[in-house]
Design an enzyme around this catalytic site. Structure first.
Site, PDB file in Angstrom:
ATOM      1  N   TYR A 163       0.816  -1.208   0.000  1.00  8.68           N
ATOM      2  CA  TYR A 163       0.000   0.000   0.000  1.00  8.68           C
ATOM      3  C   TYR A 163       0.854   1.264   0.000  1.00  8.68           C
ATOM      4  O   TYR A 163       0.424   2.305  -0.496  1.00  8.68           O
ATOM      5  CB  TYR A 163      -0.930   0.025   1.216  1.00  8.68           C
TER       6      TYR A 163
ATOM      7  N   LYS B  65       3.088 -15.453   2.879  1.00  5.14           N
ATOM      8  CA  LYS B  65       3.097 -16.205   1.617  1.00  5.14           C
ATOM      9  C   LYS B  65       4.545 -16.524   1.290  1.00  5.14           C
ATOM     10  O   LYS B  65       5.076 -16.194   0.230  1.00  5.14           O
ATOM     11  CB  LYS B  65       2.425 -15.377   0.510  1.00  5.14           C
TER      12      LYS B  65
ATOM     13  N   ASP C 108      -3.386 -18.128   2.016  1.00  2.00           N
ATOM     14  CA  ASP C 108      -4.524 -18.792   1.391  1.00  2.00           C
ATOM     15  C   ASP C 108      -5.076 -19.884   2.311  1.00  2.00           C
ATOM     16  O   ASP C 108      -6.291 -20.072   2.422  1.00  2.00           O
ATOM     17  CB  ASP C 108      -4.172 -19.344   0.009  1.00  2.00           C
TER      18      ASP C 108
ATOM     19  N   ASP D  43      -5.619  -6.648   5.842  1.00  5.04           N
ATOM     20  CA  ASP D  43      -6.784  -5.923   5.339  1.00  5.04           C
ATOM     21  C   ASP D  43      -7.835  -6.907   4.829  1.00  5.04           C
ATOM     22  O   ASP D  43      -9.021  -6.826   5.155  1.00  5.04           O
ATOM     23  CB  ASP D  43      -6.335  -4.978   4.229  1.00  5.04           C
TER      24      ASP D  43
ATOM     25  N   ASP E  59     -11.612  -8.432   6.873  1.00  3.72           N
ATOM     26  CA  ASP E  59     -12.940  -8.296   6.269  1.00  3.72           C
ATOM     27  C   ASP E  59     -13.627  -9.660   6.204  1.00  3.72           C
ATOM     28  O   ASP E  59     -14.831  -9.779   6.442  1.00  3.72           O
ATOM     29  CB  ASP E  59     -12.836  -7.693   4.868  1.00  3.72           C
TER      30      ASP E  59
END
Length: 357
Positions: free
Chosen positions: A141, A190, A223, A247, A251
């Site tokens: 970001y 990851k 994942d 982030d 959610d």
């Protein structure tokens, strides 16, 4: 001693939910004899419209002088052009950076009365009490961005960059919180693909071995974590992860609680100062209709009282009041069962206040 709180209502439903948070803070101040001074500033689209900037200097100065910041939401269709040079989200990123808020705390618990509001089967929600600690000021970001065109067409690049110092400080926050909870930390990365994730894993493992050997520690690919959050969320205690992964995962985790309108957050830095906000967006489709759920904002006020003002008793009182209101069935439409009458934003806020006075 006067404690200063900066209010940044922002856009969409932000002003509506912050107004209910203010009601609760005033009630708490009266009950616990707290001297609170609340001052309002502009951020996001509202700030762009009035000043041309998503974070005016006056707002940055207000937040810098405050003990804590309560924020509503930013953004909306009016400012949705991703190619626009000035966008509401820039104000949110800028205030986090300006205040040095590098650790975002997002707790997820399930109220028994809201189990039916979750899309998951009730048995999968038993024992869920997790906390996601998201690194907030690094990663993709904030990395260098590039948009170019060559003979074959347009191409773009977003740089994901992390320094070990950024990782160490947020892992320490997460691990110290795990010590106050169930003693387990899970790193989500990851590392099978990304060099930044391999750095996260090396640094986190070192910090845990050298400084937090009393804790249980493991790691999980992002994942796999996304799947596990739906399959057996009660396995998690504290999750620590980088900016973008955090982030997305929080959610997803909001659906465990039945609605994004239930999840608060705290963004913390090196000291006590923090920024507190619901994790939901500006929801422009329901703005001004009295349908927004204010409970995430009110629970964010509880986090504000706990982490920035050191008022643990007041924080617990707010959380107990929210629980009582849910128990009584006073909820907005996103949480109401078919046999319940949905309440307005202000009615839910008033009900919480009634539990506090």
């Amino acid at each position: 001693m006067t404690m200063h709180i900066a209010l940044l209502p922002g856009d969409g439903i932000g002003p509506e939910v912050v107004a209910e948070g203010v009601k609760v803070l005033r009630a708490v101040a009266q009950r616990f004899a707290l001297d609170l001074q609340l001052d309002e500033g502009l951020i996001g689209g509202a700030a762009i419209d009035q000043t041309g900037q998503p974070l005016p200097p006056e707002t940055a100065a207000l937040c810098e002088a405050a003990d804590a910041v309560l924020l509503g939401a930013v953004g909306g269709p009016k400012w949705d052009d991703p190619l626009a040079p000035v966008r509401p989200e820039q104000g949110l990123l800028a205030i986090r950076k300006h205040l040095g808020l590098f650790a975002n705390l997002r707790p997820v618990t399930i109220h028994p009365m809201l189990v039916d509001a979750s899309p998951l089967r009730p048995e999968r929600l038993e024992g869920v009490d997790l906390l996601v600690v998201r690194e907030l000021t690094g990663g993709i970001y904030f990395g260098a961005k590039q948009l170019e065109r060559d003979a074959a067409g347009e191409w773009a690049s977003d740089l994901c960059h992390y320094h070990e110092t950024e990782i160490v400080r947020v892992v320490r926050v997460a691990a110290n919180l795990a010590r106050t909870r169930h003693g387990k930390l899970t790193l989500v990365d990851k590392a099978n693909v990304l060099e930044t994730s391999r750095l996260w894993r090396r640094v986190t493992t070192r910090v845990m071995q050298e400084e937090f050997s009393d804790l249980s520690y493991d790691w999980m690919l992002v994942d796999a974590c996304a799947m596990h959050l739906l399959r057996k969320p009660s396995d998690f205690d504290v999750i620590v992860t980088e900016n973008m992964f955090g982030d997305i995962l929080t959610d997803e985790a909001s659906m465990l609680a039945g609605s994004m309108g239930m999840l608060p957050s705290a963004s913390l830095g090196a000291g006590n100062k923090g920024l507190y906000e619901p994790i939901h967006g500006s929801a422009p489709d329901i703005a001004g209709q009295g349908r927004a759920n204010p409970l995430a904002t009110i629970l964010s006020c509880a986090l504000l009282l706990r982490h920035s003002l050191n008022q643990e008793a007041a924080a617990r009182a707010v959380e107990a009041a929210v629980s009582a209101v849910i128990e009584a069935g006073c909820v907005t439409g996103d949480l109401a069962r078919p046999d319940q009458r949905a309440q307005s934003t202000s009615a839910v806020g008033d009900a919480v206040v009634a539990q506090l006075v």
